[in-house]
Design a protein around this motif. Structure first.
Motif, short mmCIF file in Angstrom:
data_model
loop_
_atom_site.label_atom_id
_atom_site.label_comp_id
_atom_site.label_asym_id
_atom_site.label_seq_id
_atom_site.Cartn_x
_atom_site.Cartn_y
_atom_site.Cartn_z
N GLN A 408 0.79 -1.23 0.00
CA GLN A 408 0.00 0.00 0.00
C GLN A 408 0.82 1.29 0.00
OE1 GLN A 408 -3.42 -0.65 -0.48
NE2 GLN A 408 -2.30 -2.57 -0.78
N ASP A 409 1.96 1.26 -0.68
CA ASP A 409 2.75 2.47 -0.84
C ASP A 409 3.18 2.63 -2.29
OD1 ASP A 409 4.16 4.76 -0.42
OD2 ASP A 409 5.64 3.89 0.94
N PRO A 410 2.20 2.78 -3.21
CA PRO A 410 2.54 2.89 -4.63
C PRO A 410 3.35 4.14 -4.95
CG PRO A 410 0.22 3.41 -4.29
CD PRO A 410 0.74 2.85 -2.99
N ALA A 411 3.19 5.21 -4.17
CA ALA A 411 3.93 6.45 -4.43
C ALA A 411 5.43 6.22 -4.25
CB ALA A 411 3.45 7.56 -3.51
N THR A 412 5.82 5.54 -3.17
CA THR A 412 7.23 5.22 -2.98
C THR A 412 7.72 4.27 -4.05
OG1 THR A 412 7.18 5.61 -0.59
CG2 THR A 412 8.88 4.12 -1.40
N ALA A 413 6.91 3.29 -4.40
CA ALA A 413 7.31 2.32 -5.44
C ALA A 413 7.60 3.02 -6.75
CB ALA A 413 6.20 1.28 -5.63
N TYR A 414 6.80 4.03 -7.08
CA TYR A 414 6.97 4.70 -8.37
C TYR A 414 7.95 5.86 -8.32
CZ TYR A 414 5.94 7.23 -12.66
OH TYR A 414 6.06 7.87 -13.86
N HIS A 415 7.84 6.70 -7.29
CA HIS A 415 8.61 7.94 -7.26
C HIS A 415 9.94 7.84 -6.52
CE1 HIS A 415 5.60 10.53 -9.11
NE2 HIS A 415 4.68 10.05 -8.30
#
Length: 585
Positions: A408-415
């Motif tokens: 549940q941390d797609p922002a860290t995964a992407y950015h």
């Protein structure tokens, strides 16, 4: 057929790249240049070829080297062609004008629109130092192409200057033809591209030896480094991580300081500067009175120093000297470690060496018992592995992204992939005593299914796409959409299992399940819920912000889960079969 060089021969053997035709050679070049382990994942977001692409086949941002690549690809099947068509090199000027200068994003194709937005956001945030225009082809380089590329890069630079006040982003061009591909490929076989015998102007030195290495340390005139750069150019930096090209791009504040010191205090340069470390094939001669002679030369630490000195007037450097050490070793593993430990592109922290911690050591042991997979445990795949392709490699970076997105941390995964490895708190959140190889396979295989769905939809003939396919592809063209969908599908796992999950790190398909088998288990679930993504997750990418808007992400994921729950009866068989394969620790 064209002439088959070593690089093109390696490319022809890469079956994994063929699904991305006509951009497969472009991806091969990208992998060689930036050392990418998981090229299909990059392809899923970087390829912009298609309707409304405005002559741009790919837009890739490499966060680590702070470089953006705008590329055009051409593959000839004719042996009679002596050079690639120059008009396609000129097309990069068109691509740059639409990407950098276009103020009407609605006129861009969906793929290109999202890529252009990502680029503008990165430039505005100060995350980009260099934009490179690439013309990738399988023919000899030519002056005609280089002239067109020079015009395109000048136009792109003017656009950047006009749109960004105080712009410090540089623009360069590379004709990635047969010769350049061979040079990059040769660099995957040996880190030292400069192989000449070189005389070093030094009178005094001292010798050190250790376990598998010999080194000689001395001082050289700064003008000698200038001469080396004039003679060999960027080949001098072939051993630098991520192909740093300091003569054309680097952290401007650092270079400015080096240049100012060289100009204003040349007599103090030696004391102020950290010096240079270079790899050599051999230290040939170092007898008193005869100077030093080395065979081969590759600077691994001091690229910024050398690049900055190259831009200073030679007359200002008469009194400037530089500390330098030449390191010789025939142990390939040791050479790789010398490169990594000496490269000063980023501050050295314990978090930069996760491959040595106990979690990664344990994970490597656990993965050794899982069939059909190779996990290097935070070590990058070797350059030759990337060029030849390790078919069952589960890239450490992809594993990290899949874990972050699943939890549940797609922002860290992407950015912020780098932050997963560098920040101790973020690293411990995803790589801890609770993280096991079978769970990484569980998360990675979901990511892999979603990535393959996106690539398959993009490659399909438009005439054969259903309305659902078109909507799904429109969603997938959003930057970060793969990471968000991974998080949304993972968030609904209790719906599929019809039971609570106390600790998501505990669930997997079992320790004997390969990634290929795990992918087959996830696929029916992804097929069942994918139609919900455009409407439920698409709004995250409206009005700017994207995955960084945490509240919007959480709200959309929650809504997605509610929709999945409402279809539990209709998808009962799919969910039940999935649940039968899931085990808990």
């Amino acid at each position: 057929m064209t002439v088959i060089t070593d690089a093109l021969q390696a490319y022809e053997a890469r079956d994994d790249l063929q699904p991305f035709s006509p951009n497969s050679l472009l991806l091969f070049a990208l992998q060689l240049r930036f050392g990418i382990d998981d090229i299909p994942s990059v392809a899923a977001t970087a390829i912009t070829d298609g309707g409304g692409d405005h002559k741009c086949d790919l837009l890739y941002i490499d966060a680590e080297s702070r470089t953006a690549v705008i590329a055009q690809c051409y593959e000839s099947t004719s042996a009679r062609r002596s050079e690639a068509p120059a008009n396609k090199a000129a097309d990069l000027g068109t691509a740059a004008s639409w990407i950098i200068g276009n103020q009407v994003p609605e006129l861009l194709g969906e793929n290109l629109r999202e890529a252009a937005f990502d680029l503008h956001e990165s430039i505005a945030a100060g995350d980009i130092d260099m934009v490179e225009l690439w013309y990738v082809h399988n023919l000899p380089g030519s002056d005609n192409c280089k002239r067109e590329l020079a015009r395109a890069s000048a136009a792109a630079k003017a656009l950047l200057d006009s749109h960004y006040e105080g712009n410090t982003v540089s623009v360069a061009y590379i004709e990635v033809g047969r010769e350049q591909l061979d040079e990059w490929y040769t660099g995957t076989q040996s880190p030292i591209l400069v192989t000449d015998s070189i005389d070093v102007p030094a009178n005094d030195w001292f010798l050190e030896t250790g376990d598998g290495w010999t080194a000689i340390c001395t001082s050289v005139p700064a003008t000698w480094l200038q001469e080396m750069h004039r003679t060999y150019g960027d080949k001098l930096f072939s051993a630098n991580v991520r192909s740093i090209l300091p003569s054309r791009r680097t952290a401007l504040n650092i270079n400015h300081g080096i240049e100012r010191t060289a100009k204003e205090s040349p007599g103090r340069f030696w004391a102020f500067n950290n010096g240079v470390t270079a790899l050599v094939n051999a230290i040939v001669d170092y007898e008193p009175g005869s100077g030093i002679r080395v065979s081969g030369l590759a600077i691994v630490n001091g690229a910024q120093t050398t690049g900055a000195l190259a831009r200073v007037d030679e007359r200002a450097l008469v009194d400037a000297r530089v500390l330098i050490r030449f390191v010789q070793s025939i142990d390939h593993d040791l050479v790789d470690q010398v490169i990594r430990y000496n490269n000063s592109q980023n501050p050295i922290k314990p978090s930069d060496f996760r491959s040595r911690d106990r979690v990664q050591q344990r994970l490597r042991q656990e993965f050794a018992r899982i069939p059909g997979v190779t996990y290097l445990g935070a070590r990058r795949g070797g350059p030759e592995d990337r060029a030849r392709h390790h078919a069952d490699l589960l890239a450490s970076d992809t594993a990290a992204q899949a874990l972050a997105a699943f939890h549940q941390d797609p922002a860290t995964a992407y950015h912020d992939l780098r932050g997963i490895w560098e920040d101790d708190g973020t690293y411990a959140r995803y790589f801890s005593d609770h993280t096991h190889a079978d769970h990484i396979v569980f998360c990675y295989s979901l990511w892999r299914v979603i990535t393959e769905k996106k690539n398959a939809l993009g490659a399909a003939d438009e005439a054969h796409r259903t309305d659902d396919d078109r909507l799904a592809l429109e969603y997938f063209r959003k930057r970060g959409s793969l990471h968000l969908l991974t998080a949304a599908v993972a968030n609904s796992v209790e719906v599929y299992l019809d039971r609570p999950v106390a600790n998501p790190f505990d669930i997997s398909f079992g320790s004997g399940t390969s990634p290929a088998s795990a992918t087959e288990i996830w696929e029916p679930v992804v097929d069942a819920v994918l139609p919900f993504a455009p409407e439920q997750l698409g709004p995250v990418f409206s009005n700017g912000g994207g995955l960084r808007r945490r509240e919007s992400v959480e709200r959309s994921v929650s809504t997605f889960r509610s929709v999945v729950r409402s279809t539990r009866r209709a998808n009962s068989q799919v969910f039940a079969e999935f649940a039968e394969n899931v085990v808990s620790r």
